[in-house]
Structure formats: structure tokens, C-alpha cells
Motif scaffolding. Structure first.
Motif, PDB file in Angstrom:
ATOM      1  N   SER A  31       0.854  -1.180   0.000  1.00 47.50           N
ATOM      2  CA  SER A  31       0.000   0.000   0.000  1.00 47.50           C
ATOM      3  C   SER A  31       0.893   1.234   0.000  1.00 47.50           C
ATOM      4  CB  SER A  31      -0.917   0.011   1.227  1.00 47.50           C
ATOM      5  OG  SER A  31      -1.774   1.137   1.209  1.00 47.50           O
ATOM      6  N   VAL A  32       0.691   2.112  -0.993  1.00 47.10           N
ATOM      7  CA  VAL A  32       1.475   3.339  -1.119  1.00 47.10           C
ATOM      8  C   VAL A  32       0.528   4.531  -1.023  1.00 47.10           C
ATOM      9  CG1 VAL A  32       3.045   4.675  -2.570  1.00 47.10           C
ATOM     10  CG2 VAL A  32       3.140   2.174  -2.619  1.00 47.10           C
ATOM     11  N   TYR A  33       0.837   5.459  -0.126  1.00 46.67           N
ATOM     12  CA  TYR A  33       0.049   6.681   0.005  1.00 46.67           C
ATOM     13  C   TYR A  33       0.915   7.853  -0.431  1.00 46.67           C
ATOM     14  CZ  TYR A  33      -2.775  10.448   1.905  1.00 46.67           C
ATOM     15  OH  TYR A  33      -3.526  11.597   2.052  1.00 46.67           O
ATOM     16  N   LEU A  34       0.386   8.679  -1.356  1.00 44.43           N
ATOM     17  CA  LEU A  34       1.158   9.764  -1.960  1.00 44.43           C
ATOM     18  C   LEU A  34       0.379  11.061  -1.890  1.00 44.43           C
ATOM     19  CD1 LEU A  34       3.518  10.781  -3.876  1.00 44.43           C
ATOM     20  CD2 LEU A  34       2.050  10.091  -5.777  1.00 44.43           C
ATOM     21  N   ARG A  35       1.068  12.141  -1.496  1.00 41.73           N
ATOM     22  CA  ARG A  35       0.513  13.496  -1.577  1.00 41.73           C
ATOM     23  C   ARG A  35       1.412  14.308  -2.498  1.00 41.73           C
ATOM     24  NH1 ARG A  35      -3.411  15.269   2.069  1.00 41.73           N
ATOM     25  NH2 ARG A  35      -3.433  17.011   0.572  1.00 41.73           N
ATOM     26  N   SER A  36       0.802  14.941  -3.522  1.00 39.64           N
ATOM     27  CA  SER A  36       1.586  15.717  -4.468  1.00 39.64           C
ATOM     28  C   SER A  36       0.684  16.738  -5.141  1.00 39.64           C
ATOM     29  CB  SER A  36       2.246  14.784  -5.498  1.00 39.64           C
ATOM     30  OG  SER A  36       3.156  15.498  -6.312  1.00 39.64           O
ATOM     31  N   GLY A  41      -1.806  22.432 -10.992  1.00 52.03           N
ATOM     32  CA  GLY A  41      -1.633  23.153  -9.748  1.00 52.03           C
ATOM     33  C   GLY A  41      -2.471  22.654  -8.597  1.00 52.03           C
ATOM     34  N   GLU A  42      -3.379  21.730  -8.844  1.00 47.01           N
ATOM     35  CA  GLU A  42      -4.252  21.230  -7.779  1.00 47.01           C
ATOM     36  C   GLU A  42      -3.548  20.148  -6.961  1.00 47.01           C
ATOM     37  OE1 GLU A  42      -7.639  19.051  -9.471  1.00 47.01           O
ATOM     38  OE2 GLU A  42      -6.572  19.065 -11.375  1.00 47.01           O
ATOM     39  N   ASP A  43      -3.708  20.230  -5.638  1.00 43.94           N
ATOM     40  CA  ASP A  43      -3.171  19.197  -4.757  1.00 43.94           C
ATOM     41  C   ASP A  43      -4.017  17.935  -4.871  1.00 43.94           C
ATOM     42  OD1 ASP A  43      -1.198  20.911  -3.836  1.00 43.94           O
ATOM     43  OD2 ASP A  43      -2.455  21.673  -2.207  1.00 43.94           O
ATOM     44  N   TYR A  44      -3.370  16.798  -4.699  1.00 44.49           N
ATOM     45  CA  TYR A  44      -4.132  15.545  -4.746  1.00 44.49           C
ATOM     46  C   TYR A  44      -3.545  14.530  -3.773  1.00 44.49           C
ATOM     47  CZ  TYR A  44      -0.390  13.490  -7.642  1.00 44.49           C
ATOM     48  OH  TYR A  44       0.821  13.033  -8.108  1.00 44.49           O
ATOM     49  N   ALA A  45      -4.332  13.513  -3.499  1.00 44.51           N
ATOM     50  CA  ALA A  45      -3.910  12.364  -2.697  1.00 44.51           C
ATOM     51  C   ALA A  45      -4.170  11.105  -3.505  1.00 44.51           C
ATOM     52  CB  ALA A  45      -4.680  12.313  -1.382  1.00 44.51           C
ATOM     53  N   THR A  81      -7.930  13.901 -11.829  1.00 42.49           N
ATOM     54  CA  THR A  81      -7.066  14.843 -12.525  1.00 42.49           C
ATOM     55  C   THR A  81      -6.909  14.458 -14.001  1.00 42.49           C
ATOM     56  OG1 THR A  81      -5.041  13.590 -12.024  1.00 42.49           O
ATOM     57  CG2 THR A  81      -5.770  15.208 -10.394  1.00 42.49           C
ATOM     58  N   ALA A  82      -6.544  15.460 -14.808  1.00 41.80           N
ATOM     59  CA  ALA A  82      -6.301  15.204 -16.233  1.00 41.80           C
ATOM     60  C   ALA A  82      -5.100  14.290 -16.430  1.00 41.80           C
ATOM     61  CB  ALA A  82      -6.081  16.536 -16.954  1.00 41.80           C
ATOM     62  N   GLU A  83      -4.120  14.366 -15.524  1.00 42.30           N
ATOM     63  CA  GLU A  83      -2.944  13.507 -15.625  1.00 42.30           C
ATOM     64  C   GLU A  83      -3.328  12.030 -15.546  1.00 42.30           C
ATOM     65  OE1 GLU A  83       0.015  14.537 -12.779  1.00 42.30           O
ATOM     66  OE2 GLU A  83       0.228  16.591 -13.528  1.00 42.30           O
ATOM     67  N   ARG A 361       9.756  21.702 -13.222  1.00 41.50           N
ATOM     68  CA  ARG A 361       8.390  21.445 -13.680  1.00 41.50           C
ATOM     69  C   ARG A 361       7.763  20.241 -12.974  1.00 41.50           C
ATOM     70  NH1 ARG A 361       8.535  21.967 -18.991  1.00 41.50           N
ATOM     71  NH2 ARG A 361      10.740  22.536 -19.131  1.00 41.50           N
ATOM     72  N   MET A 362       8.555  19.503 -12.172  1.00 45.90           N
ATOM     73  CA  MET A 362       8.050  18.318 -11.493  1.00 45.90           C
ATOM     74  C   MET A 362       7.601  18.680 -10.082  1.00 45.90           C
ATOM     75  SD  MET A 362      10.894  15.561 -12.847  1.00 45.90           S
ATOM     76  CE  MET A 362       9.976  14.144 -12.237  1.00 45.90           C
ATOM     77  N   PRO A 363       6.481  18.135  -9.599  1.00 44.37           N
ATOM     78  CA  PRO A 363       5.948  18.530  -8.293  1.00 44.37           C
ATOM     79  C   PRO A 363       6.627  17.792  -7.143  1.00 44.37           C
ATOM     80  CG  PRO A 363       4.481  16.936  -9.320  1.00 44.37           C
ATOM     81  CD  PRO A 363       5.574  17.213 -10.321  1.00 44.37           C
ATOM     82  N   ASN A 364       6.788  18.485  -6.021  1.00 40.47           N
ATOM     83  CA  ASN A 364       7.259  17.826  -4.810  1.00 40.47           C
ATOM     84  C   ASN A 364       6.242  16.786  -4.356  1.00 40.47           C
ATOM     85  OD1 ASN A 364       9.467  19.565  -4.848  1.00 40.47           O
ATOM     86  ND2 ASN A 364       8.482  21.053  -3.503  1.00 40.47           N
ATOM     87  N   ALA A 365       6.707  15.793  -3.613  1.00 40.25           N
ATOM     88  CA  ALA A 365       5.815  14.717  -3.188  1.00 40.25           C
ATOM     89  C   ALA A 365       6.258  14.179  -1.834  1.00 40.25           C
ATOM     90  CB  ALA A 365       5.797  13.589  -4.222  1.00 40.25           C
ATOM     91  N   ALA A 366       5.287  13.724  -1.055  1.00 40.16           N
ATOM     92  CA  ALA A 366       5.540  13.009   0.195  1.00 40.16           C
ATOM     93  C   ALA A 366       4.798  11.683   0.112  1.00 40.16           C
ATOM     94  CB  ALA A 366       5.055  13.826   1.395  1.00 40.16           C
ATOM     95  N   PHE A 367       5.425  10.618   0.600  1.00 39.81           N
ATOM     96  CA  PHE A 367       4.806   9.309   0.442  1.00 39.81           C
ATOM     97  C   PHE A 367       5.153   8.397   1.611  1.00 39.81           C
ATOM     98  CE2 PHE A 367       8.904   9.266  -1.644  1.00 39.81           C
ATOM     99  CZ  PHE A 367       9.486   8.080  -1.232  1.00 39.81           C
ATOM    100  N   ALA A 368       4.307   7.394   1.779  1.00 38.46           N
ATOM    101  CA  ALA A 368       4.533   6.337   2.762  1.00 38.46           C
ATOM    102  C   ALA A 368       4.147   5.016   2.107  1.00 38.46           C
ATOM    103  CB  ALA A 368       3.710   6.569   4.020  1.00 38.46           C
ATOM    104  N   GLN A 369       4.904   3.979   2.411  1.00 44.99           N
ATOM    105  CA  GLN A 369       4.677   2.682   1.773  1.00 44.99           C
ATOM    106  C   GLN A 369       4.782   1.578   2.816  1.00 44.99           C
ATOM    107  OE1 GLN A 369       6.980   1.671  -1.895  1.00 44.99           O
ATOM    108  NE2 GLN A 369       7.775  -0.035  -0.662  1.00 44.99           N
TER     109      GLN A 369
END
Length: 374
Positions: A31-36, A41-45, A81-83, A361-369
Motif C-alpha cells: 500500500s502506497v500513500y502519496l501526496r503531491s 496546480g491542484e493538490d491531490y492524494a 485529474t487530467a494527468e 516542472r516536477m511537483p514535490n511529493a511526500a509518500f509512505a509505503q
């Protein structure tokens, strides 16, 4: 036709004398949880949950199976998201379609696939491996000019996950430390198939490989070297590549590894990508988005450090610097082996540079696995 001839040679050879390994089931639940942040420009989880079931072993003397099945469930606002909409509709790079989604509803997306699916026929000193597999050529930790079928991504969130290629791999052992390999991989779009030969040997403590053929639409001639100088490991790769109807270019990697007695391991790599651009205005952004291009510039430096704080707790950091536009990427994580079958990883990815640079151009990210092995 070529595969059938190779198979005939395999079966005509002396039967394998290796001790058979019984077929065994294993796998993992991750299980991987990611915030980026998305490109808009929108934040997502995002929560990615993957069950992997592996069946490995011998089906019969001289016939081995490697089957790995993934069932994934994705949850979170990233699905809106569009991505994600662009990524989920992207055609897989493999020849055989062995993946499908089974649920797509709001913030829930379920899919499954064959991550690996290959059989290996062994007769004496000859192996023939057919199916979805990883063909690990080259020596690079960050970049590898020779590992084109399963390329390295130094900033991948799951570095251990490597996309497999649908191929036939023929290997003949020529001695204790030497072998010859032949690979054939059909193109998923009915384009030019990948086919190449590799010779690997060792002389005076130096491992050497020579590669020639056509991989992913590029003619390639290259080699790699790996040796030990004192307590340091030295690695290098060089390749000359030519697209059909286009100018040739070079790729070069030089790396070194050193392990200290206190548990600190260090690595460094220098990479030259002749297909890149020294001017950010010439970056192939479209190619990067489609997955055809992994690096935009020409000169890169990669640094790696790992330290065992305790036998169960390890710190790992990757640093990548674009030498042309001076942008930087840092991936730092802590891995805790909670139990022998359970591992927890927490980490951060941070990118910096000027506005038009590659990594800015790449967004910062925090994650837990969290991963459980069974």
C-alpha cells in the motif's frame, strides 16, 4: 521463425542436470500513500494498493515458470485529474495486452495485469526464456545506455518496479564467467522489432559486455565494463545509437561505488545523453510525457547514499543534477524492516530549478509505503 529454430536447438542439446525446484507460491501486499500536486496546480492524494501473487519453480525437468500477477486498487482525488485520465488510457509498451481495468467509479479504480509471465527451457548450457520478462543489460544505477528494453528511472517512486518486455531471450554459457545472448522482442505497434546480441565475459577481473543490434527503433553498438580498484567498484557504459533516417548520437555513463565499514554506501554516476538538448527551449517535452524520452538534457550527475542506522532501519537518498540547466531532484527515504516479512518506508521527493528547467516542472511529493511479504 527465428524463435522456432532456437527452440529446436535448445531441445536438441543435452538435457539439464540442475536440481529441479518445486513450484512455489509467494507474493506481497503493498500500500502506497502519496501526496503531491498535478500539473494544473491542484493538490491531490493517491492510495495505491497492490496484491502480487507469484508462482515460481519447475513445471518439469528443464522447464521453469515465472508468473507474477498484480491486482491493483487506486483510491483518492488523483483519479479526478487530467494527468490520471491521460495515463490510464495510455497504451502499454508491451506486445501482448495482458492488463485491463475492472472498476472505474469516482475515486475508485481497479485494474489487473501480468507483471511477469515467462517460461525458461534449459538444456545443458543453453537457456531459452519466452514471455514477459526483465532483460537486465548494463551496469547503471541511475542511467544505462544499454538497458533500453527495461530502462532505469532514477526518480521512480517504486524503483524496484521495472516494466517487463515481451520477448524471446536465448542464452548460451560459454564458460564459468562468459555467455552469449540473443534477444528478439516484437514491437507493440507492428513496427520494427527489437533484436540484439550480447557477449559477456571476464578477463583479469574486468567484466565486459558487447552489444549490437536494433532496440526500440534505434541501431545500437555499445559496451560496458565493471571492475574493482581497491575497495571501490568502477563501472562504465558507452553506446552509439542511430535512428532510422536520422543522425547518430552517443550515450555514455561512468560510475563508482564505495562501501565504508560503518555501514555507509556511496555511489556516483556521470551521464552524457547525446539525444538531449543543452538549451531548455529545445527540450522534447512531448516525448517525456509519452514515455518515449526519459531525459531532456545532455549532462547529468547522480549521487546515491545509504546508511544502516540499525540493522532494521536504513536511510537512502538519491540526488540527480541536470548539468545543463542546473535543476535538481532529491529523493530521500527511511526504510524500517518492522518484521522479517513487513517493511515500512516513508520519504520525500523535492525538485528545484529555474522556471524553464527540467526538474522545476516536477511537483514535490511526500509518500509512505507499507509492504507485507508472504
Amino acid at each position: 521463425m527465428a524463435t522456432a529454430v532456437v527452440a529446436g536447438l535448445v531441445f536438441a542439446s543435452t538435457p539439464s542436470t540442475a536440481q529441479p525446484q518445486p513450484l512455489a507460491l509467494s507474493g506481497s501486499l503493498k500500500s502506497v500513500y502519496l501526496r503531491s500536486r498535478a500539473s494544473t496546480g491542484e493538490d491531490y492524494a493517491l492510495s495505491l494498493n497492490r496484491l502480487r501473487v507469484e508462482a515460481k519453480g519447475d513445471l518439469a525437468p528443464g522447464l521453469a515458470l515465472d508468473l507474477q500477477y498484480d491486482n491493483e486498487v487506486l483510491l483518492g482525488s488523483y483519479l479526478g485529474t487530467a494527468e490520471f485520465r491521460a495515463a490510464k488510457d495510455r497504451v502499454a509498451p508491451q506486445y501482448w495486452r495482458a492488463d485491463a481495468n475492472y472498476v472505474e467509479r469516482g475515486d475508485v479504480y481497479g485494474r489487473h495485469r501480468l507483471y511477469r509471465a515467462a517460461v525458461t527451457l534449459t538444456r545443458g548450457e543453453i537457456d531459452l526464456k519466452l514471455g514477459r520478462q526483465r532483460i537486465a543489460w548494463g551496469t547503471g544505477r541511475f542511467w544505462s545506455p544499454l538497458d533500453m528494453l527495461n530502462p532505469v528511472n532514477p526518480l521512480a517512486l517504486e524503483r524496484e518496479e521495472r516494466v517487463g518486455v515481451d520477448a524471446a531471450l536465448f542464452e548460451a554459457k560459454l564458460g564459468p564467467l562468459s555467455r552469449a545472448s540473443l534477444v528478439y522482442a516484437p514491437a507493440p505497434d507492428r513496427g520494427s522489432p527489437s533484436r540484439a546480441v550480447q557477449w559477456h565475459g571476464n578477463a583479469s577481473g574486468v567484466d565486459t559486455s558487447l552489444v549490437a543490434g536494433r532496440l526500440l527503433g534505434l541501431d545500437i553498438v555499445g559496451m560496458d565494463l565493471a571492475t574493482q580498484i581497491g575497495d571501490a567498484g568502477i563501472r562504465g557504459e558507452v553506446a552509439r545509437l542511430r535512428p532510422r533516417g536520422g543522425p547518430a548520437f552517443n550515450r555514455l555513463m561512468v560510475g563508482a561505488d564505495y562501501a565504508l565499514a560503518n555501514g555507509l554506501t556511496l555511489s556516483a554516476e556521470l551521464y552524457y545523453n547525446g539525444a538531449g538538448s543543452r538549451d531548455p527551449a529545445g527540450y522534447d517535452i512531448a516525448g517525456l510525457g509519452s514515455g518515449r524520452v526519459t531525459n531532456l538534457a545532455t549532462r547529468y550527475t547522480g549521487l546515491y547514499a545509504a546508511y544502516e542506522i540499525t540493522p532494521l532501519l536504513k536511510w537512502v537518498t538519491y540526488v540527480v543534477v541536470n548539468g545543463d540547466d542546473r535543476s535538481r531532484a532529491v529523493d530521500s527515504r527511511l526504510a524500517w524492516s518492522w518484521r522479517s516479512d513487513l517493511e515500512l518506508v516513508i520519504g520525500l521527493q523535492r525538485f528545484s530549478g529555474t522556471e524553464s528547467s527540467e526538474y522545476a516542472r516536477m511537483p514535490n511529493a511526500a509518500f509512505a509505503q507499507l509492504q507485507w511479504f508472504y
